[in-house]
Write an enzyme that holds these catalytic residues in place. Structure first.
Site, mmCIF file in Angstrom:
data_model
loop_
_atom_site.group_PDB
_atom_site.id
_atom_site.type_symbol
_atom_site.label_atom_id
_atom_site.label_comp_id
_atom_site.label_asym_id
_atom_site.label_seq_id
_atom_site.Cartn_x
_atom_site.Cartn_y
_atom_site.Cartn_z
ATOM 1 N N SER A 147 -0.047 3.955 12.203
ATOM 2 C CA SER A 147 -0.927 5.058 11.791
ATOM 3 C C SER A 147 -1.349 5.875 13.001
ATOM 4 O O SER A 147 -1.224 5.422 14.143
ATOM 5 C CB SER A 147 -2.182 4.456 11.140
ATOM 6 O OG SER A 147 -3.258 5.361 11.113
ATOM 7 N N TYR A 160 -9.913 -0.244 9.907
ATOM 8 C CA TYR A 160 -8.538 0.256 9.771
ATOM 9 C C TYR A 160 -7.929 0.528 11.141
ATOM 10 O O TYR A 160 -6.790 0.128 11.421
ATOM 11 C CB TYR A 160 -8.576 1.532 8.942
ATOM 12 C CG TYR A 160 -7.246 2.145 8.593
ATOM 13 C CD1 TYR A 160 -6.742 3.214 9.316
ATOM 14 C CD2 TYR A 160 -6.501 1.665 7.518
ATOM 15 C CE1 TYR A 160 -5.517 3.785 8.984
ATOM 16 C CE2 TYR A 160 -5.279 2.246 7.182
ATOM 17 C CZ TYR A 160 -4.799 3.302 7.913
ATOM 18 O OH TYR A 160 -3.592 3.878 7.587
HETATM 19 P P1 NAP Z 1 -1.289 3.684 -1.137
HETATM 20 O O1 NAP Z 1 -0.808 4.911 -1.819
HETATM 21 O O2 NAP Z 1 -2.724 3.272 -1.252
HETATM 22 O O3 NAP Z 1 -0.342 2.437 -1.568
HETATM 23 C C1 NAP Z 1 -0.642 1.189 -1.048
HETATM 24 C C2 NAP Z 1 0.315 0.195 -1.677
HETATM 25 O O4 NAP Z 1 0.052 -1.095 -1.139
HETATM 26 C C3 NAP Z 1 0.182 0.084 -3.183
HETATM 27 O O5 NAP Z 1 1.465 -0.126 -3.750
HETATM 28 C C4 NAP Z 1 -0.655 -1.190 -3.361
HETATM 29 O O6 NAP Z 1 -0.366 -1.733 -4.615
HETATM 30 C C5 NAP Z 1 -0.131 -2.033 -2.203
HETATM 31 N N1 NAP Z 1 -1.051 -3.090 -1.719
HETATM 32 C C6 NAP Z 1 -2.301 -2.937 -1.236
HETATM 33 N N2 NAP Z 1 -2.814 -4.141 -0.889
HETATM 34 C C7 NAP Z 1 -1.866 -5.075 -1.173
HETATM 35 C C8 NAP Z 1 -1.789 -6.490 -1.060
HETATM 36 N N3 NAP Z 1 -2.816 -7.212 -0.591
HETATM 37 N N4 NAP Z 1 -0.651 -7.118 -1.430
HETATM 38 C C9 NAP Z 1 0.389 -6.401 -1.919
HETATM 39 N N5 NAP Z 1 0.398 -5.048 -2.057
HETATM 40 C C10 NAP Z 1 -0.728 -4.406 -1.685
HETATM 41 O O7 NAP Z 1 -1.010 3.816 0.427
HETATM 42 P P2 NAP Z 1 -0.048 4.805 1.230
HETATM 43 O O8 NAP Z 1 -0.779 6.038 1.579
HETATM 44 O O9 NAP Z 1 1.279 4.876 0.543
HETATM 45 O O10 NAP Z 1 0.090 3.960 2.587
HETATM 46 C C11 NAP Z 1 1.074 2.972 2.726
HETATM 47 C C12 NAP Z 1 0.960 2.458 4.152
HETATM 48 O O11 NAP Z 1 1.001 3.563 5.055
HETATM 49 C C13 NAP Z 1 -0.366 1.746 4.428
HETATM 50 O O12 NAP Z 1 -0.139 0.693 5.341
HETATM 51 C C14 NAP Z 1 -1.207 2.837 5.105
HETATM 52 O O13 NAP Z 1 -2.198 2.280 5.949
HETATM 53 C C15 NAP Z 1 -0.152 3.541 5.892
HETATM 54 N N6 NAP Z 1 -0.451 4.914 6.282
HETATM 55 C C16 NAP Z 1 -0.800 5.839 5.336
HETATM 56 C C17 NAP Z 1 -1.009 7.162 5.766
HETATM 57 C C18 NAP Z 1 -1.404 8.254 4.822
HETATM 58 O O14 NAP Z 1 -1.849 9.318 5.307
HETATM 59 N N7 NAP Z 1 -1.273 8.072 3.519
HETATM 60 C C19 NAP Z 1 -0.835 7.505 7.101
HETATM 61 C C20 NAP Z 1 -0.518 6.503 8.015
HETATM 62 C C21 NAP Z 1 -0.304 5.221 7.584
HETATM 63 P P3 NAP Z 1 -1.400 -2.749 -5.379
HETATM 64 O O15 NAP Z 1 -2.769 -2.145 -5.230
HETATM 65 O O16 NAP Z 1 -0.893 -2.819 -6.779
HETATM 66 O O17 NAP Z 1 -1.290 -4.044 -4.660
HETATM 67 C C1 GCO Z 2 -8.318 8.526 7.340
HETATM 68 C C2 GCO Z 2 -6.917 8.496 6.794
HETATM 69 C C3 GCO Z 2 -5.953 8.044 7.867
HETATM 70 C C4 GCO Z 2 -4.565 8.065 7.312
HETATM 71 C C5 GCO Z 2 -3.559 7.625 8.297
HETATM 72 C C6 GCO Z 2 -3.457 8.544 9.475
HETATM 73 O O1 GCO Z 2 -9.258 8.210 6.590
HETATM 74 O O2 GCO Z 2 -8.451 8.888 8.515
HETATM 75 O O3 GCO Z 2 -6.835 7.667 5.658
HETATM 76 O O4 GCO Z 2 -6.305 6.776 8.301
HETATM 77 O O5 GCO Z 2 -4.467 7.212 6.212
HETATM 78 O O6 GCO Z 2 -3.717 6.301 8.673
HETATM 79 O O7 GCO Z 2 -2.309 8.179 10.207
#
Ligand code: NAP
Ligand code: GCO
Length: 266
Positions: A147, A160
Site C-alpha cells: 500500500s 493499517y
Molecule cells: P475490499 O474491496 O475490501 O476486498 C477485501 C477482500 O478481502 C474481500 O474479498 C473480503 O471478503 C476479503 N477478506 C477480508 N478479510 C478476510 C479474511 N480474514 N479472510 C479471508 N478474506 C478476507 O479490498 P480492496 O480494496 O480490493 O483491497 C484488497 C487489498 O488491497 C487489501 O489488502 C488492501 O489493503 C489493499 N489495498 C487497497 C487499496 C485501495 O485503494 N483499494 C490500495 C492499496 C492496497 P470477505 O469479507 O467475504 O472475507
Molecule cells: C486510506 C485508504 C488507503 C488505501 C490504500 C492506499 O484510508 O488511506 O484506504 O489506505 O486503501 O492502502 O495505498
C-alpha cells in the site's frame, strides 16, 4: 522465452486471497486471461456465491474456498484442498485485507490487533502454508499486496500503516530466505484504488460535491485520477510470470505517481 510467452501463466495454479471482488478479483481475472487456474477465498458465503457468478460470467472456472486467512488450521486445510482439486500452488497473492479508520487515541487495542491479524499475520500464515509445495516444485511466486501506507502515514490509519509497513519487510524477508529455492517474493503497492474499501473516501457530500478526500487524492496524484483494479492487472501478471524471474524483494508501486509527487501548488 521470447515475446509475450514470458508473460504466460499457462498451466500455473494461482491462489488469490480475498478475491471475491475488488483488487483481488481483478488480479485473478488477469491471471486467468494469462492461462492460470484460479483458486480464491473469502469469509462470506454471500460474497462467495456472487463471486462465483461473476467469475463464470467472464468465462473463468475459478474454485472458491470459504476460509478466514487468520485461522492457520483453515488455511492449511484450504491449501491441501486446492492441491488436490486444482494443483500445487505456483502463485500466491496475499490480497485479503481490511482497514479501520480510527484516530489512534480512540482505537481499541483489539481493533488494532484485528487489522494486524488480517493484513500482516495472515500473509505470514498463508505464505508458510504454500512455501513447502513451491520448494518441492523448484519454483514459486508470492505477491504481497502492500500500500501507499507501506511508505507513508496519515491520520486514522495507524494499524493499517503498521501492518502494510510490516508486510513490505515480510516481503523482503521471504525473498531473502527462499530465493535460493527459485521462489520470488515481491510486493505490489496500489495507490488509491476505487473499490469497496475506499468507497467511504469517495462518497458524494450532502450538497452533491465531491468528498474532500477524493479531491485531495486527485490533487496528490500526477495522473489526476483514482486508480482502478484493472490498473493492477498488468503489473500483477508481470510479477507472477517468468518475466520477473530475477525480480525479488521488490515493491512495485502502481500509484499513478503519488509517491514521486510533492503535490500541486494550491
Ligand atoms: P475490499 O474491496 O475490501 O476486498 C477485501 C477482500 O478481502 C474481500 O474479498 C473480503 O471478503 C476479503 N477478506 C477480508 N478479510 C478476510 C479474511 N480474514 N479472510 C479471508 N478474506 C478476507 O479490498 P480492496 O480494496 O480490493 O483491497 C484488497 C487489498 O488491497 C487489501 O489488502 C488492501 O489493503 C489493499 N489495498 C487497497 C487499496 C485501495 O485503494 N483499494 C490500495 C492499496 C492496497 P470477505 O469479507 O467475504 O472475507
Ligand atoms: C486510506 C485508504 C488507503 C488505501 C490504500 C492506499 O484510508 O488511506 O484506504 O489506505 O486503501 O492502502 O495505498
Amino acid at each position: 522465452m521470447k515475446g509475450t510467452e514470458m508473460f504466460s501463466l499457462e498451466g500455473k495454479t494461482a491462489l488469490v486471497t480475498g478475491a471475491a471482488y475488488g483488487i483481488g478479483f481483478a488480479i485473478a481475472e488477469a491471471f486467468a486471461a494469462a492461462g492460470a487456474k484460479i483458486a480464491f477465498n473469502c469469509r462470506s458465503r454471500e460474497h462467495m456465491e456472487k463471486a462465483l457468478e461473476d467469475y463464470a460470467a467472464k468465462g473463468i472456472d475459478a474454485k472458491g474456498y470459504l476460509c478466514d486467512v487468520t485461522d492457520e488450521k483453515q488455511v492449511q486445510e484450504m491449501v491441501a484442498d486446492i492441491e488436490k482439486e486444482v494443483g500445487v500452488i505456483d502463485i500466491l497473492v496475499n490480497n485479503a485485507g481490511i482497514i479501520k479508520r480510527i484516530p489512534m487515541t480512540e482505537m481499541k487495542a483489539e481493533e488494532f490487533r484485528e487489522v494486524i491479524d488480517i493484513d500482516l499475520n495472515a500473509p505470514f500464515i498463508v505464505s508458510k502454508a504454500v512455501l513447502p509445495g513451491m520448494i518441492k516444485k523448484g519454483h514459486g511466486k508470492i505477491i504481497n499486496v502492500c500500500s501507499m501506507m507501506s511508505e507513508l502515514g496519515r491520520e486514522t490509519v495507524s494499524a493499517y500503516a503498521a501492518a502494510k509497513g510490516g508486510l513490505k519487510m515480510l516481503t523482503k524477508n521471504i525473498a531473502s530466505e527462499y530465493g535460493e529455492y527459485n521462489i520470488q517474493c515481491n510486493g505490489i503497492g496500489p495507490g488509491y484504488i476505487a473499490t469497496p474499501q475506499t468507497a467511504p473516501l469517495r462518497e458524494k457530500q450532502p450538497d452533491g460535491s465531491r468528498h474532500p478526500f477524493d479531491q485531495f487524492i486527485v490533487s496528490k496524484t500526477p495522473q489526476a485520477r483514482w486508480g482502478t483494479p484493472e490498473d493492477l492487472m498488468g503489473p500483477a501478471v508481470f510479477l507472477a510470470s517468468g518475466a520477473s524471474d530475477f525480480v525479488n524483494g521488490h515493491i512495485l508501486y502502481v500509484d499513478g505517481g503519488i509517491l514521486a509527487y510533492i503535490g500541486k501548488q494550491p
